[in-house]
Design a protein around this motif. Structure first.
Motif, PDB file in Angstrom:
ATOM      1  N   SER A  50      17.108  21.188 -82.525  1.00 12.70           N
ATOM      2  CA  SER A  50      17.409  21.893 -81.274  1.00 12.70           C
ATOM      3  C   SER A  50      18.359  23.062 -81.498  1.00 12.70           C
ATOM      4  N   ASP A  51      19.282  22.941 -82.466  1.00 10.37           N
ATOM      5  CA  ASP A  51      20.179  24.059 -82.780  1.00 10.37           C
ATOM      6  C   ASP A  51      19.369  25.293 -83.162  1.00 10.37           C
ATOM      7  N   ILE A  52      18.370  25.066 -83.987  1.00  8.78           N
ATOM      8  CA  ILE A  52      17.555  26.178 -84.484  1.00  8.78           C
ATOM      9  C   ILE A  52      16.714  26.776 -83.365  1.00  8.78           C
ATOM     10  N   ARG A  53      16.095  25.937 -82.566  1.00  3.95           N
ATOM     11  CA  ARG A  53      15.214  26.428 -81.504  1.00  3.95           C
ATOM     12  C   ARG A  53      16.009  27.128 -80.402  1.00  3.95           C
ATOM     13  N   ASP A  54      17.158  26.575 -80.057  1.00  2.00           N
ATOM     14  CA  ASP A  54      17.943  27.146 -78.959  1.00  2.00           C
ATOM     15  C   ASP A  54      18.693  28.409 -79.374  1.00  2.00           C
ATOM     16  N   ASN A  55      18.921  28.589 -80.675  1.00  2.00           N
ATOM     17  CA  ASN A  55      19.698  29.740 -81.156  1.00  2.00           C
ATOM     18  C   ASN A  55      18.939  30.446 -82.272  1.00  2.00           C
ATOM     19  N   TYR A  56      17.666  30.718 -82.005  1.00  2.00           N
ATOM     20  CA  TYR A  56      16.803  31.248 -83.051  1.00  2.00           C
ATOM     21  C   TYR A  56      17.331  32.549 -83.655  1.00  2.00           C
ATOM     22  N   ALA A  57      17.870  33.412 -82.831  1.00  2.00           N
ATOM     23  CA  ALA A  57      18.348  34.712 -83.330  1.00  2.00           C
ATOM     24  C   ALA A  57      19.420  34.533 -84.402  1.00  2.00           C
ATOM     25  N   LYS A  62      17.348  32.483 -92.244  1.00  2.00           N
ATOM     26  CA  LYS A  62      18.328  31.660 -92.953  1.00  2.00           C
ATOM     27  C   LYS A  62      17.684  30.364 -93.445  1.00  2.00           C
ATOM     28  N   VAL A  63      18.236  29.811 -94.502  1.00  2.00           N
ATOM     29  CA  VAL A  63      17.747  28.561 -95.065  1.00  2.00           C
ATOM     30  C   VAL A  63      18.495  27.400 -94.398  1.00  2.00           C
ATOM     31  N   VAL A  64      17.735  26.422 -93.928  1.00  2.00           N
ATOM     32  CA  VAL A  64      18.313  25.269 -93.247  1.00  2.00           C
ATOM     33  C   VAL A  64      17.752  23.990 -93.868  1.00  2.00           C
ATOM     34  N   THR A  65      18.445  22.900 -93.616  1.00  2.00           N
ATOM     35  CA  THR A  65      17.962  21.583 -94.025  1.00  2.00           C
ATOM     36  C   THR A  65      17.970  20.668 -92.806  1.00  2.00           C
ATOM     37  N   VAL A  66      16.794  20.126 -92.492  1.00  2.00           N
ATOM     38  CA  VAL A  66      16.648  19.250 -91.330  1.00  2.00           C
ATOM     39  C   VAL A  66      15.985  17.949 -91.778  1.00  2.00           C
ATOM     40  N   ALA A  67      15.942  16.982 -90.902  1.00  2.00           N
ATOM     41  CA  ALA A  67      15.289  15.712 -91.212  1.00  2.00           C
ATOM     42  C   ALA A  67      14.698  15.134 -89.939  1.00  2.00           C
ATOM     43  N   GLY A  68      13.590  14.408 -90.095  1.00  4.14           N
ATOM     44  CA  GLY A  68      12.966  13.794 -88.929  1.00  4.14           C
ATOM     45  C   GLY A  68      11.643  13.145 -89.304  1.00  4.14           C
ATOM     46  N   ARG A  69      10.881  12.775 -88.270  1.00  3.08           N
ATOM     47  CA  ARG A  69       9.601  12.099 -88.462  1.00  3.08           C
ATOM     48  C   ARG A  69       8.450  13.104 -88.366  1.00  3.08           C
ATOM     49  N   GLU A 122      13.207  28.193 -94.972  1.00  2.00           N
ATOM     50  CA  GLU A 122      13.664  29.386 -94.250  1.00  2.00           C
ATOM     51  C   GLU A 122      13.068  29.421 -92.853  1.00  2.00           C
ATOM     52  N   VAL A 123      13.898  29.747 -91.877  1.00  2.20           N
ATOM     53  CA  VAL A 123      13.465  29.817 -90.490  1.00  2.20           C
ATOM     54  C   VAL A 123      12.753  31.145 -90.240  1.00  2.20           C
ATOM     55  N   PHE A 124      11.576  31.084 -89.615  1.00  2.85           N
ATOM     56  CA  PHE A 124      10.843  32.307 -89.285  1.00  2.85           C
ATOM     57  C   PHE A 124       9.940  32.021 -88.087  1.00  2.85           C
ATOM     58  N   THR A 125       9.242  33.038 -87.621  1.00  2.17           N
ATOM     59  CA  THR A 125       8.292  32.900 -86.525  1.00  2.17           C
ATOM     60  C   THR A 125       6.913  33.300 -87.018  1.00  2.17           C
ATOM     61  N   THR A 126       5.903  32.481 -86.725  1.00  2.00           N
ATOM     62  CA  THR A 126       4.539  32.786 -87.136  1.00  2.00           C
ATOM     63  C   THR A 126       3.980  33.931 -86.294  1.00  2.00           C
ATOM     64  N   GLN A 127       2.795  34.401 -86.692  1.00  2.00           N
ATOM     65  CA  GLN A 127       2.150  35.479 -85.943  1.00  2.00           C
ATOM     66  C   GLN A 127       1.832  35.060 -84.515  1.00  2.00           C
ATOM     67  N   LYS A 128       1.680  33.751 -84.296  1.00  2.00           N
ATOM     68  CA  LYS A 128       1.416  33.252 -82.950  1.00  2.00           C
ATOM     69  C   LYS A 128       2.693  33.012 -82.154  1.00  2.00           C
ATOM     70  N   GLY A 129       3.844  33.336 -82.763  1.00  2.00           N
ATOM     71  CA  GLY A 129       5.111  33.207 -82.060  1.00  2.00           C
ATOM     72  C   GLY A 129       5.738  31.832 -82.118  1.00  2.00           C
ATOM     73  N   GLU A 130       5.295  30.977 -83.052  1.00  2.00           N
ATOM     74  CA  GLU A 130       5.824  29.628 -83.171  1.00  2.00           C
ATOM     75  C   GLU A 130       7.010  29.605 -84.127  1.00  2.00           C
ATOM     76  N   ILE A 131       8.165  29.165 -83.645  1.00  2.00           N
ATOM     77  CA  ILE A 131       9.340  29.016 -84.502  1.00  2.00           C
ATOM     78  C   ILE A 131       9.031  27.944 -85.543  1.00  2.00           C
ATOM     79  N   SER A 132       9.237  28.270 -86.804  1.00  3.74           N
ATOM     80  CA  SER A 132       8.820  27.393 -87.897  1.00  3.74           C
ATOM     81  C   SER A 132       9.825  27.426 -89.035  1.00  3.74           C
ATOM     82  N   ILE A 133       9.601  26.538 -89.998  1.00  3.32           N
ATOM     83  CA  ILE A 133      10.382  26.526 -91.232  1.00  3.32           C
ATOM     84  C   ILE A 133       9.417  26.710 -92.397  1.00  3.32           C
ATOM     85  N   ARG A 134       9.635  27.762 -93.179  1.00  3.13           N
ATOM     86  CA  ARG A 134       8.852  27.999 -94.391  1.00  3.13           C
ATOM     87  C   ARG A 134       9.438  27.105 -95.479  1.00  3.13           C
ATOM     88  N   THR A 135       8.756  26.019 -95.753  1.00  2.79           N
ATOM     89  CA  THR A 135       9.330  24.930 -96.517  1.00  2.79           C
ATOM     90  C   THR A 135       9.385  25.218 -98.013  1.00  2.79           C
TER      91      THR A 135
END
Length: 503
Positions: A50-57, A62-69, A122-135
């Motif tokens: 949620s930190d990344i999605r809510d504060n995308y700018a 930037k490189v981030v490390t997250v964890a989940g299912r 790395e956090v980026f946005t796809t061509q379709k506008g989806e916030i993503s992580i380039r793993t």
């Protein structure tokens, strides 16, 4: 069950068994390669999703490390996409073989939906506008040995959802939101009372006498003392002992236990709050109830206008107040104020369609009035309504009204046709209280398992002097049902009571 349905069920069972076998084989292979995920004890994250999605700018590039299912996975040759969900939100993963390397990408392709992963990228946005992580790196933190339910039937079976709440929470974000709101509602209640100088206390759950309400208790046995004990049905008598002892404002929020029926409004264990204030009466408790519930709605939901199962409820308007007898007259036309005896009350009740059987044949006038209220009034109380002046026969702990001793300074609050709270000016006359306890004992000896017992120590406490006191109890689960638009009490209990499955 039709033959085709039986064949489909058998086929699905075989498919599930094959999936379980394959996943265990994958785990075995990992262990043979020295990569057992269950040996990992900790994983350091830099961010919640949620930190990344809510504060995308702030995170773009930037490189981030997250964890989940891992909730979904789409493999397309040298590139794959997956959805990763942590406790806050979900995000898309973009996984490329050229960036991961052949060996790591091959491992990733064997991961299953439901696996718990640690991801760096790395956090980026796809061509379709989806916030993503380039793993760039993925670590398997826990292997899911069972498939998530959407592959088969989906988690639509209500009984299964309650039994396997952990799967329900994984699959249904709205369910998780309900329990987040539950926590916030309970916090808001505490904040309201704490800010008004109420002190939170804890009283015994194991009682030697099941007092404070009329309900059938759960019975257990204390081996050392060799006595039967009861899970509490209410904390009332202990809390009022504290008022005798000199505390002037106390409350307790916690579980109660009643060995009674189960339906959409009742569970054998449930949460309430009870509070007591010295030198106050039931009118003060009415004002507090209205203000408290309105505050909680504004604080947690953001509005005092809510919708419950399609019914619009306005908690912000002044709440209606009327006596029990006034309410019966309003909704049925029968005026029980004109009756003087049980016989007259029964005849009037029968005239508005109330039937009597062997269990209700010998009710007192006050009990008949209460029965008429239950059958003719309750379901009509949609907007917030206080019903006051309950008969003394059904109010063994409430103070009599000086102007009409057959009734008490008591109210219950109703919303959407359901009772949400109960309060009264507390009975502090030890002689009157002892007599009412004796009447409860008589009912119990006559076979009423919900009638109270004699509590000699509580009478003893009253003999030291209980100041004029207002008391209030609110059903927390029902309030949460109202504010989260939940149909059943099981929808707001993480683990509701369920009948064990037959083996």
């Amino acid at each position: 069950m039709s033959e085709n349905n039986g064949q489909n069920t058998a086929a699905e069972e075989r498919e599930l068994n094959e999936v379980l076998k394959v996943r265990r084989e994958k785990l075995s292979a990992l262990r043979q390669d020295g990569e057992d995920p269950f040996t990992i004890t900790k994983f350091e994250r830099t961010n919640h999703i949620s930190d990344i999605r809510d504060n995308y700018a702030d995170y773009e590039g930037k490189v981030v490390t997250v964890a989940g299912r891992m909730m979904s996975k789409r493999v397309m040759g040298k590139m794959s996409f997956a959805d990763l969900r942590d406790g806050s939100d979900k995000i898309q993963l973009c996984v490329k073989r050229d960036e991961m390397g052949d060996a790591e990408y091959k491992k990733y392709k064997k991961f299953d939906i439901g696996d718990i992963l640690g991801v760096t990228g790395e956090v980026f946005t796809t061509q379709k506008g989806e916030i993503s992580i380039r793993t760039s790196k993925i670590v398997l933190l826990s292997k899911s040995l069972r498939p998530l339910p959407e592959k088969f039937h989906g988690l639509t079976n209500t009984d299964l959802r309650y039994r396997q709440r952990y799967v329900d929470l994984i699959m249904n974000p709205d369910v998780k939101r309900t329990f987040v709101l539950r926590s916030k509602i309970m916090t808001a209640i505490r904040n309201y009372l704490d800010s008004r100088d109420y002190m939170e206390v804890e009283t015994p759950i194991l009682n030697t006498i099941p007092g404070g309400a009329n309900a059938r208790p759960f019975v257990t046995h204390h081996n050392t003392l060799d006595i039967d004990m009861y899970l509490r049905i209410a904390p009332e008598l202990y809390l009022k002992r504290l008022i005798v002892g000199g505390f002037e404002k106390v409350y307790e929020m916690g579980r109660l236990f009643r060995n009674e029926g189960m339906d959409i409004k009742h569970n054998p264990e449930f949460t309430t709050i009870e509070l007591y204030q010295a030198y106050a009466d039931y009118v003060d408790m009415m004002n507090l109830t209205e203000d408290l519930i309105r505050y909680v709605a504004e604080t947690v939901i953001g509005s005092t206008k809510i919708s419950y199962q399609g019914i619009e409820v306005d908690l912000g308007q002044p709440w209606t107040r009327m006596t029990m007898i006034e309410s019966i007259k309003k909704f049925s036309g029968a005026d029980f104020a004109e009756t003087k005896t049980a016989e007259e009350a029964k005849a009037l009740a029968e005239s508005i369609g109330i039937d009597f059987d062997e269990d209700t044949e010998n009710l007192s006038r006050g009990e008949i009035i209460s029965l008429a209220f239950e059958e003719k009034v309750e379901e009509n109380l949609i907007q917030p309504t206080f019903i006051t002046e309950y008969p003394v026969e059904i109010s063994p702990l409430a103070k009599r009204m000086p102007s009409n001793p057959e009734f008490t300074e008591r109210f219950e609050v109703f919303i959407t046709g359901r009772e949400f709270g109960n309060a009264f000016s507390e009975l502090n006359d030890p002689i009157d209280q002892a007599e009412r306890f004796r009447k409860q004992v008589e009912k119990r000896e006559a076979g009423d398992e919900e009638a109270g017992m004699m509590d000699e120590d509580y009478v003893n406490a009253l003999e030291y002097g209980l100041p004029p006191t207002g008391g209030l109890g609110i059903g927390i689960d029902r309030l949460i049902m109202l504010l989260t638009d939940s149909y059943s009490i099981r929808d707001v209990l993480l683990f509701p009571t369920m009948k064990p499955l037959e083996k």
